[in-house]
Write a protein that holds these residues in place. Structure first.
Motif, PDB file in Angstrom:
ATOM      1  N   UNK A  36       6.072  36.672  38.861  1.00  0.00           N
ATOM      2  CA  UNK A  36       5.850  35.480  39.681  1.00  0.00           C
ATOM      3  C   UNK A  36       6.868  34.376  39.409  1.00  0.00           C
ATOM      4  N   UNK A  37       8.018  34.752  38.894  1.00  0.00           N
ATOM      5  CA  UNK A  37       9.080  33.760  38.678  1.00  0.00           C
ATOM      6  C   UNK A  37       9.544  33.188  40.017  1.00  0.00           C
ATOM      7  N   UNK A  38      10.138  32.026  39.953  1.00  0.00           N
ATOM      8  CA  UNK A  38      10.694  31.422  41.155  1.00  0.00           C
ATOM      9  C   UNK A  38      12.015  32.103  41.520  1.00  0.00           C
ATOM     10  N   UNK A  39      12.393  31.973  42.759  1.00  0.00           N
ATOM     11  CA  UNK A  39      13.703  32.461  43.192  1.00  0.00           C
ATOM     12  C   UNK A  39      14.723  31.395  42.824  1.00  0.00           C
ATOM     13  N   UNK A  40      15.514  31.695  41.808  1.00  0.00           N
ATOM     14  CA  UNK A  40      16.438  30.700  41.275  1.00  0.00           C
ATOM     15  C   UNK A  40      17.614  31.413  40.626  1.00  0.00           C
ATOM     16  N   UNK A  41      18.770  30.778  40.654  1.00  0.00           N
ATOM     17  CA  UNK A  41      19.977  31.395  40.109  1.00  0.00           C
ATOM     18  C   UNK A  41      19.855  31.689  38.619  1.00  0.00           C
ATOM     19  N   UNK A  42      18.934  31.010  37.928  1.00  0.00           N
ATOM     20  CA  UNK A  42      18.756  31.258  36.498  1.00  0.00           C
ATOM     21  C   UNK A  42      18.230  32.660  36.218  1.00  0.00           C
ATOM     22  N   UNK A  43      17.727  33.314  37.246  1.00  0.00           N
ATOM     23  CA  UNK A  43      17.228  34.679  37.097  1.00  0.00           C
ATOM     24  C   UNK A  43      18.201  35.689  37.697  1.00  0.00           C
ATOM     25  N   UNK A  44      19.476  35.340  37.703  1.00  0.00           N
ATOM     26  CA  UNK A  44      20.526  36.276  38.083  1.00  0.00           C
ATOM     27  C   UNK A  44      20.376  36.824  39.484  1.00  0.00           C
ATOM     28  N   UNK A  78       8.173  47.347  51.750  1.00  0.00           N
ATOM     29  CA  UNK A  78       7.415  46.168  51.308  1.00  0.00           C
ATOM     30  C   UNK A  78       7.641  44.971  52.228  1.00  0.00           C
ATOM     31  N   UNK A  79       8.841  44.882  52.810  1.00  0.00           N
ATOM     32  CA  UNK A  79       9.156  43.732  53.666  1.00  0.00           C
ATOM     33  C   UNK A  79       8.310  43.711  54.940  1.00  0.00           C
ATOM     34  N   UNK A  80       7.650  44.810  55.241  1.00  0.00           N
ATOM     35  CA  UNK A  80       6.842  44.879  56.458  1.00  0.00           C
ATOM     36  C   UNK A  80       5.498  44.174  56.311  1.00  0.00           C
ATOM     37  N   UNK A  81       5.072  43.916  55.054  1.00  0.00           N
ATOM     38  CA  UNK A  81       3.744  43.316  54.916  1.00  0.00           C
ATOM     39  C   UNK A  81       3.582  42.402  53.702  1.00  0.00           C
ATOM     40  N   UNK A  82       4.657  42.099  52.965  1.00  0.00           N
ATOM     41  CA  UNK A  82       4.493  41.181  51.842  1.00  0.00           C
ATOM     42  C   UNK A  82       5.706  40.272  51.693  1.00  0.00           C
ATOM     43  N   UNK A  83       5.483  39.151  51.026  1.00  0.00           N
ATOM     44  CA  UNK A  83       6.549  38.183  50.789  1.00  0.00           C
ATOM     45  C   UNK A  83       7.479  38.678  49.693  1.00  0.00           C
ATOM     46  N   UNK A  84       8.575  37.961  49.495  1.00  0.00           N
ATOM     47  CA  UNK A  84       9.514  38.355  48.457  1.00  0.00           C
ATOM     48  C   UNK A  84       8.889  38.217  47.072  1.00  0.00           C
ATOM     49  N   UNK A  85       8.020  37.230  46.881  1.00  0.00           N
ATOM     50  CA  UNK A  85       7.356  37.080  45.585  1.00  0.00           C
ATOM     51  C   UNK A  85       6.428  38.271  45.332  1.00  0.00           C
ATOM     52  N   UNK A  86       5.780  38.740  46.391  1.00  0.00           N
ATOM     53  CA  UNK A  86       4.947  39.930  46.257  1.00  0.00           C
ATOM     54  C   UNK A  86       5.775  41.151  45.906  1.00  0.00           C
ATOM     55  N   UNK A  87       6.955  41.257  46.513  1.00  0.00           N
ATOM     56  CA  UNK A  87       7.851  42.375  46.224  1.00  0.00           C
ATOM     57  C   UNK A  87       8.296  42.349  44.772  1.00  0.00           C
ATOM     58  N   UNK A  88       8.703  41.178  44.289  1.00  0.00           N
ATOM     59  CA  UNK A  88       9.123  41.078  42.892  1.00  0.00           C
ATOM     60  C   UNK A  88       7.976  41.441  41.949  1.00  0.00           C
ATOM     61  N   UNK A  89       6.757  41.074  42.332  1.00  0.00           N
ATOM     62  CA  UNK A  89       5.614  41.421  41.484  1.00  0.00           C
ATOM     63  C   UNK A  89       5.392  42.928  41.450  1.00  0.00           C
ATOM     64  N   UNK A  90       5.515  43.574  42.593  1.00  0.00           N
ATOM     65  CA  UNK A  90       5.376  45.032  42.646  1.00  0.00           C
ATOM     66  C   UNK A  90       6.435  45.701  41.779  1.00  0.00           C
ATOM     67  N   UNK A  91       7.671  45.229  41.896  1.00  0.00           N
ATOM     68  CA  UNK A  91       8.764  45.791  41.098  1.00  0.00           C
ATOM     69  C   UNK A  91       8.452  45.680  39.611  1.00  0.00           C
ATOM     70  N   UNK A  92       7.964  44.525  39.180  1.00  0.00           N
ATOM     71  CA  UNK A  92       7.730  44.334  37.748  1.00  0.00           C
ATOM     72  C   UNK A  92       6.475  45.045  37.259  1.00  0.00           C
ATOM     73  N   UNK A  93       5.516  45.271  38.132  1.00  0.00           N
ATOM     74  CA  UNK A  93       4.385  46.129  37.751  1.00  0.00           C
ATOM     75  C   UNK A  93       4.890  47.549  37.502  1.00  0.00           C
TER      76      UNK A  93
END
Length: 364
Positions: free
Chosen positions: A60-68, A101-116
């Protein structure tokens, strides 16, 4: 969920939390018996709570350049959300997963799925091979030097290595193991290196040979220098961004990897797992076939990195072996009786292992 935490301290905050947990384990080892049922129960409950919070925190990190590359993945995802067309020519599994994933979830949801998907294989591996003491192995994985980075920056690399670990979880069910290896490769093609190391070390199970291969890579790297980078680039490792990793083809890669040349600091870090394997196999006579195979994968994959160690951004290749370091170091300590006060010795080793992470990512 965690947007209230300033982004400029977000990463350091989790390292300080890990530092406190490492201290807790260290102090506990000097005052308690790990085999006590209450202690085991405490760390099992604590481990589950920690895993859930850590997974949410990284996902659930923010979208920011600090996260590469989080920023770059967000750009691609926003294009998909806007109905843009993409041509997928590599890393098919990751890219089609992003499209799906882009068909039904936000980018934050996608990042969460990836990290799970990034964290669950590590949990399963720890549960299987460390039993009731799984939390200590799990903590060693997530507190490793590059674990956070590959959960927020090198997502495809990180996800590929975790699916490879899932393959090792299915070590006794070969068809599932090989299916995971194929999936890992299509998550990120660089996983061909640990896969090749797995095959070679499986065909020839001689730990002395693994050790000799790793030792030989050091003088070969010193003698060959950047020639090895060019050699492997010409073999086809230049696809996607890999050419930049090997040859330093753009300022982008040089900026991301602050120091090039022969990285003695990282070599010493890598050598800690080689020494652990040497000590357990040759001095303590551990003959566990799985552990010997694991040691072979690490030595061969790490030897590849040593050969290209002078390349800009070679840490991308280092992680193709580093992700196995916790297993190589910790596995025998929770499977066999090696020393008196074994828990205390492990806690000291774990603390020193984490302090390299803390030193490189927070202090320096």
């Amino acid at each position: 969920m965690f947007d209230w935490i300033p982004v400029d301290i977000y990463t350091d905050l989790q390292y300080y939390a890990l530092f406190l947990i490492a201290l807790l384990i260290l102090f506990h080892s000097f005052s308690s018996d790990l085999h006590d049922s209450e202690n085991i129960r405490f760390f099992n409950i604590f481990g589950v709570v920690f895993m859930v919070i850590f997974t949410l925190y990284i996902g659930q990190r923010q979208v920011n350049y600090r996260f590469g590359d989080t920023v770059n993945y967000n750009k691609a995802y926003q294009m998909l959300l806007g109905g843009g067309e993409v041509v997928i020519v590599k890393d098919y599994l990751f890219n089609y997963m992003m499209v799906f994933c882009s068909k039904f979830m936000s980018v934050r949801g996608f990042f969460q799925v990836v990290d799970i998907l990034y964290i669950i294989p590590v949990f399963l591996f720890s549960r299987k091979y460390f039993g009731s003491y799984w939390f200590f192995a799990f903590f060693m994985f997530v507190s490793s030097f590059s674990f956070w980075s590959y959960g927020v920056n090198g997502l495809r690399n990180g996800l590929g290595t975790s699916i490879f670990i899932l393959g090792l979880y299915f070590y006794d069910r070969k068809w599932l193991m090989y299916a995971c290896f194929v999936a890992a490769y299509y998550m990120h093609a660089s996983i061909i290196i640990p896969i090749a190391a797995f095959v070679v070390s499986g065909l020839y199970r001689n730990p002395k040979v693994y050790l000799y291969i790793w030792l030989a890579s050091i003088p070969l790297s010193l003698a060959g220098g950047s020639a090895w980078s060019g050699f492997f680039a010409n073999l086809g490792f230049e696809s996607d961004r890999t050419e930049g990793y090997l040859t330093g083809g753009s300022e982008e890669y040089n900026d991301q990897f602050s120091q090039t040349g022969f990285r003695w600091d990282f070599l010493v870090y890598s050598a800690s797992a080689v020494f652990a394997g040497y000590y357990f196999i040759f001095k303590k006579k551990i003959t566990d076939p799985f552990y010997i195979h694991l040691f072979g994968i690490y030595c061969i994959a790490n030897a590849f990195w040593v050969l290209v160690i002078t390349a800009a951004f070679s840490n991308r290749f280092a992680y193709l072996s580093w992700f196995l370091m916790p297993a190589v170091i910790a596995y025998p300590m929770f499977r066999y009786k090696i020393w008196d006060n074994q828990y205390r010795i492990f806690a000291v080793i774990l603390f020193l292992y984490f302090m390299f992470t803390f030193l490189m990512n927070v202090i320096l």
